[in-house]
Design an enzyme around this catalytic site. Structure first.
Site, mmCIF file in Angstrom:
data_model
loop_
_atom_site.group_PDB
_atom_site.id
_atom_site.type_symbol
_atom_site.label_atom_id
_atom_site.label_comp_id
_atom_site.label_asym_id
_atom_site.label_seq_id
_atom_site.Cartn_x
_atom_site.Cartn_y
_atom_site.Cartn_z
ATOM 1 C CG MET A 1 22.453 12.640 3.391
ATOM 2 S SD MET A 1 23.596 13.802 2.608
ATOM 3 C CE MET A 1 22.607 14.406 1.255
ATOM 4 C CE LYS B 1 -17.136 -6.706 3.328
ATOM 5 N NZ LYS B 1 -16.564 -8.035 3.563
ATOM 6 C CG PHE C 1 -9.441 -9.897 10.960
ATOM 7 C CD1 PHE C 1 -8.187 -10.300 11.369
ATOM 8 C CD2 PHE C 1 -9.733 -9.885 9.610
ATOM 9 C CE1 PHE C 1 -7.229 -10.694 10.440
ATOM 10 C CE2 PHE C 1 -8.787 -10.273 8.669
ATOM 11 C CZ PHE C 1 -7.526 -10.676 9.101
ATOM 12 C CD GLN C 2 -7.178 -7.404 7.305
ATOM 13 O OE1 GLN C 2 -8.098 -7.135 6.546
ATOM 14 N NE2 GLN C 2 -6.013 -7.883 6.881
ATOM 15 C CD GLU D 1 -1.746 -2.395 1.571
ATOM 16 O OE1 GLU D 1 -0.544 -2.646 1.848
ATOM 17 O OE2 GLU D 1 -2.657 -3.229 1.677
#
Lengths: 575, 164
Positions: free
Chosen positions: A479, A162, A112-113, A50
């Protein structure tokens, strides 16, 4: 028209003119993915992580000016997107991030999630919405796009439980085109009185300079900036984010300013009597030590965001408004007045600047044995003739690219300036290539940065994105190593990346072309071949000098006039 | 450093309050009290916020607040003539000779005793912050059981107002 929540999401995207979205499916967004499946107008790019989706949407937005759109699921989908949201936020990039959420009834139960997406994204986005009723969905989508793209742009997160996208619940749909928000009405026009005062100050200036930033790119004000600078005949310097808004090959351009900026740009800032800051925000990497910043200058600051004004540095003439509108108003006032600018004063100012420029602060020691990173960027410029969309990761290669690639057009230099996100370059290049399928797109990166989002090579394969990856491989986090050399007496704590993969073989395993070049004499031909392979992604592993440092440099606590110069400059030339 | 009272109107929406409080912690601004409730227009909430800071920081606070999408309007009440009030509910131990003493003190401060038990009072009192502080100080420390304060709420004097 009666639509389900999932169909409303897709239809609203169409009504916003969205053609491409970047995403990754998961439980909470399956209804939306099902609605996407049943249409052909919106092209979905499946990423492999993602973070890649957000950077790709970001690259798309930076290179087009249109908002980037992301669709991810709840929980880890949303948390993985956060780095990309924060990256876009710090660079004011318009983006709409749609995140799935667990069903409304489960919110707060540690389902969940489940994660508090609006809570996590609040401090790193322009605004967040949690949709509570399907009836609010269309208006929320409109608001998200409106907020993301107006005023000072930024990412807006829309968290959609959802149940809101339930395909069995259909409601009448109408897209609210004429949206008005009483709590949000960004200004456009600058205050005329302030603009006149600014013009007066500029007329009386002996040593003026324009300090141009990312706001000029974002507001498509490049043309206005060029007109104003040419009308006045005064020098222009740019921030990292503003590169390309003023043509780098023009003689009035002094190069980038700040920590790794050009000597002539920083010296001119230090000596200036009038500073015209345009769409820039006086970032600490630009100002150096605030106490030494532009000690002699009266400061005019043009910015769309009032909170940017007098935040880090007190300004004398603030002008809040769209950069383009204000610059056009300024130009009109100047042209209508018919007054001549004091050319005598400017001549001696330009003489001083040319003396600083004559030092050649970007010089480096060329080698026949090993490829210098500066030479690699110069070669890239030569091979591409300056006509390139170049994304970058973060580190030395980013600074070398900013110093040595001469961007003559805006929206061609795509990098994470504010957040400094390693891993940005490759996915951002995907977004750019999706937006400009027929244009050359390259990503300059380091071996540490590229590994942070290397999985996106699979996305490039799936979507046929012929990006040219220019890996400046020095085997170090360059760097970090530079700072450890300078400030930690050479204790290279964890900056050496041993156990690196064979990038050529790695690239081949993803189905792309991998090439390695180690000799300076082979570099140009290798790059040429990479760009000649128009339909293939080419990963060019350029083995460079592992010990090269970025110069010039303003070290911590120093001012613009106290730059450390490259050892390649003869001792006598240094101030 | 100066004490400022910011009165602001914001959308009465989920997350609006978090946006304001998160802003203060994210930018390291100091916040002394915060008092929020819906207005006569139920779509709007009014927040009154007290902060002590330098003028430069205060300028940033107001700019950053205005930048929040949910914030409709705000004003600095302390800039002009204004009235500020805070309400306090204070539960004190009131036994034997102290029962009369505390009742007298409450009257002097124009407080109301709104709950009485065998050995305690609950006193309701409104006033500015200093007055409430003063009352708490005159009650012997071991007699104070619980102090509940609303935080400052305020309004400008005269016709000046913060409305839509």
């Amino acid at each position: 028209m009666e639509l389900s929540g999932a169909e409303i999401v897709v239809q609203a995207l169409k009504d916003e003119g969205v053609e491409i979205i970047f995403g990754y499916p998961g439980g909470s967004v399956l209804h939306i993915y099902d609605a996407l499946f049943q249409q052909d107008d919106i092209h979905h790019v499946l990423v492999r992580h993602e973070q890649g989706a957000t950077h790709a949407a970001d690259g798309y937005a930076r290179s087009t000016g249109k908002p980037g759109v992301v669709l991810v699921t709840s929980g880890p989908g949303a948390t993985n997107a956060i780095t990309g949201i924060a990256t876009a936020h710090l660079d004011s990039i318009p983006m709409v991030v749609l995140t799935g959420q667990v069903p409304s009834a489960l919110i707060g139960t540690d389902a969940f999630q489940e994660v508090d997406t609006t809570g996590i994204s609040r401090p790193c986005s322009k605004h967040t919405f949690l949709v509570k009723r399907v009836e609010d969905l269309a208006e929320t989508m409109r608001k998200a796009f409106y907020i993301a793209t107006t005023g000072r742009p930024g990412p807006v997160v829309v968290d959609i439980p959802k149940d809101i996208t339930d395909p069995t619940v259909k409601i009448p749909y109408e897209y609210p085109r004429n949206l008005k928000m009483r709590s949000y009405s960004p200004v456009k026009k600058g205050h005329l009185g302030q603009i006149k005062k600014a013009v007066e100050l500029i007329y009386n200036a002996k040593r003026p300079i324009i300090y141009s930033g990312g706001g000029v790119v974002i507001d498509n004000a490049s043309g206005s900036l060029i007109d104003l600078a040419r009308e006045l005949g005064i020098p222009v310097t740019s921030t990292l984010m503003g590169l390309g808004a003023y043509p780098a090959s023009d003689s009035q351009f002094l190069g980038m300013l700040g920590m790794h900026g050009n000597y002539e740009a920083n010296m001119a800032m230090h000596e200036a009597d009038v500073l015209i800051a345009i769409g820039a925000r006086f970032d600490d990497r630009v100002t150096g030590h605030i106490a030494h910043f532009c000690p002699q200058a009266k400061i005019i600051h043009i910015d769309i965001d009032p909170s940017s004004i007098s935040k880090n540095v007190r300004v004398d003439i603030p002008i809040v408004g769209s950069v383009k509108d204000v610059l056009n108003d300024m130009l009109r006032i100047i042209r209508e007045s018919g007054r001549e600018i004091d050319n005598d004063g400017l001549t001696s100012w330009w003489e001083r600047i040319e003396a600083w420029r004559g030092l050649g602060c970007l010089c480096y020691e060329q080698s026949d044995e090993v490829i210098k990173p500066q030479f690699a960027i110069e070669t890239l410029y030569k091979v591409t003739g300056g006509d390139l969309y170049l994304t970058s990761d973060v580190g030395q290669h980013q600074m070398f690219a900013a110093q040595f690639y001469k961007f003559d057009k805006p929206r061609r230099w795509i990098n994470s300036g504010g957040l400094g996100t390693m891993g940005f370059g490759l996915p951002a290049a995907m977004g750019v290539q999706m937006a400009h399928p027929d244009k050359p797109v390259a990503c300059v990166t380091g071996e540490a940065s590229i590994l942070m989002c290397i999985q996106e090579l699979a996305t490039c394969k799936q979507h046929g994105l012929p990006i040219k990856i220019m890996l400046m491989n020095n085997g170090y986090m360059g760097m970090v190593r530079q700072w450890q050399e300078m400030f930690y007496e050479g204790r290279y704590s964890h900056s050496y990346v041993d156990a690196l993969p064979d990038f050529v073989e790695l690239t081949k395993s993803f189905g792309h072309v991998g090439m390695r070049v180690t000799k300076p004499s082979d570099l140009e031909a290798a790059m040429q071949e990479a760009f000649d392979r128009k339909d293939e992604l080419v990963f060019l592993d350029i083995v460079i000098d592992p010990t090269e440092n970025v110069y010039p440099m303003i070290k911590a606590g120093k001012g613009h006039h106290e730059m450390a110069m490259s050892p390649a400059l003869k001792q006598g030339d240094q101030r | 450093m100066k004490r400022h009272i910011i009165s602001l109107l914001m959308e009465n929406e989920a997350g609006a309050l978090s946006n304001v409080s998160a802003l203060f912690s994210a930018r390291g601004f100091n916040i002394e009290s915060l008092c929020v409730a819906p207005t006569d227009d139920p779509s709007l909430s009014r927040m009154t916020l007290v902060t002590t800071c330098s003028e430069t920081v205060f300028e940033q606070i107001t700019k950053q607040l205005n930048k929040l999408i949910d914030v409709v309007k705000l004003m600095d009440l302390s800039e002009g003539d204004h009235i500020e009030r805070e309400m306090m509910l204070i539960k004190v131990r009131a036994e034997k000779e102290m029962r009369e003493e505390i009742k007298r003190l409450a009257e002097i401060f124009r407080g109301k005793i709104i709950d009485v038990s065998d050995n305690s009072y609950v006193i309701e009192m409104t006033g500015d912050t200093d007055k409430l502080d003063a009352f708490v100080h005159v009650i012997p420390e071991d007699h104070v059981i619980e102090v509940v304060r609303t935080g400052v709420s305020g309004i400008a004097r005269g016709v000046k107002s913060l409305t839509l």
